[in-house]
Design a protein around this motif. Sequence first.
Motif, PDB file in Angstrom:
ATOM      1  N   ASP A   4      50.792  25.665  -2.045  1.00 30.68           N
ATOM      2  CA  ASP A   4      51.454  24.639  -2.732  1.00 30.68           C
ATOM      3  C   ASP A   4      50.681  23.694  -3.397  1.00 30.68           C
ATOM      4  N   THR A   5      49.562  23.469  -3.100  1.00 29.68           N
ATOM      5  CA  THR A   5      48.532  22.617  -4.015  1.00 29.68           C
ATOM      6  C   THR A   5      47.180  23.251  -3.745  1.00 29.68           C
ATOM      7  N   LYS A   6      46.548  23.006  -4.781  1.00 23.99           N
ATOM      8  CA  LYS A   6      44.930  23.293  -4.707  1.00 23.99           C
ATOM      9  C   LYS A   6      44.352  22.225  -4.504  1.00 23.99           C
ATOM     10  N   ASP A   7      44.645  20.993  -4.327  1.00 27.71           N
ATOM     11  CA  ASP A   7      43.809  19.856  -4.037  1.00 27.71           C
ATOM     12  C   ASP A   7      43.828  19.717  -2.480  1.00 27.71           C
ATOM     13  N   LEU A   8      42.913  20.515  -1.951  1.00 28.77           N
ATOM     14  CA  LEU A   8      42.636  20.804  -0.512  1.00 28.77           C
ATOM     15  C   LEU A   8      41.369  20.014  -0.032  1.00 28.77           C
ATOM     16  N   ALA A   9      41.396  19.340   1.117  1.00 31.64           N
ATOM     17  CA  ALA A   9      39.923  18.845   1.724  1.00 31.64           C
ATOM     18  C   ALA A   9      40.028  19.063   3.101  1.00 31.64           C
TER      19      ALA A   9
END
Length: 413
Positions: free
Chosen positions: A354-359
């Motif tokens: 869903d998103t590529k902004d993962l931490a």
Amino acid sequence: MNMAMSVSNTGERRSQQNTRPACNTTSFQKKSRSKLVSIPGTRPSVQNGQLIVSTGVTSLDYVIGGGLAVGTLLLVEEDKYDSYSRMLLKYFLAEGVVCGHHVFLGSARDPPDEIMQDLPAPILDDIPSNAVNMGQVTACDSEDQGSMKIAWRYQNLPKVQTALASSSRFGHYYDASKTMARELREAVKCSTFFLPHELPAESHAEPSPISEAYRLLLRSIQELIRQEGFDGTAPQKSRNILRIGLHSLGSPLWADDICCEEKPTQASSLTSFLYGLRALLRSSLCTCMVTVPSHLIQNRAIMDRVTRLCDTAIALESFRGSERETNPLYKDYHGLLHVKQTPHLNCLVCEAPDTKDLAFKLKRKQFSIEENGFDDYNDDNLVGRTLGPCSLPAWEELTAALKGIFYNMAHRC
């Protein structure tokens, strides 16, 4: 004579009608459901029907499309200090132990037995945390027991189950602050490959595109697949999953020079090994996780070929030793996770996250992956700016950044 023949024919017809079963009055037949072999710790994917297993980290399963498909290869690009990638490998092996899978661990630096002894302990959902004290469950007071009335059929059941009741569930949680019990580790089959113990004293190998270390490792995996019947020769009732964990491939400890030179002499050694390993996985009930120190590989073209030879590829970027470690925007996280490749299995389009902004962050008890929402506002755009007079575009960027931060905080609450 014709009358006799007609009488005989009618008699034969009546006898045939009497002998016909009454259930064949219609041509409709109920289609029986095919019996599927149920392997513990597996389930079919809702996206493509492929049999999948858990990586040991439920949030990572969600990111890569529900889990790791059987017969595929997962690549983990190590962080600089090989701390979090090593933890992911331990979670992957621990999930195999809990599910009863056969575990294979290959390493060239640390002995595999030491890595197995350091696996995280599973968290049992059926045992309350306040009821367990030093491995024993404290009995309730007699007054409390007398005041509680339960159904008669539940009175004789044990209050705490000694076995893992949640082992049939897909995906488990683990306590990183504790190590797995020895009895649980010894309950499953475990095969190891330690390169210093496998290399012969004198090498008489013929010239080959694959190095001797990788050739011995590939041969060991191939023999294990054939001996244990993971290639489909085992009976259906006794079929199981083989989990393969390979630590830090491509490092100099594997006698590979892709991390030492920009134009290595064994540039195709690791890629040839991955090509052969992927062929073995495709025709067997196996799944594999490989960690590679990508930050040490000088030639990026080699790393690109390694990524393309794997089905799923993720990269870990740790904040340790960088400016982001002291950045207040990243104070709740320990690093970033980049999804570089997802598998194309039984479909034309891969399942993208869903998103590529993962931490990711490693708490006291578990490793978790979350959406950070801060990648668009990096150090050059936001951090380090003064709050004095500034131009209108810069003020708009700062306002948008603050709105995104407040939105994420409200969404999490």
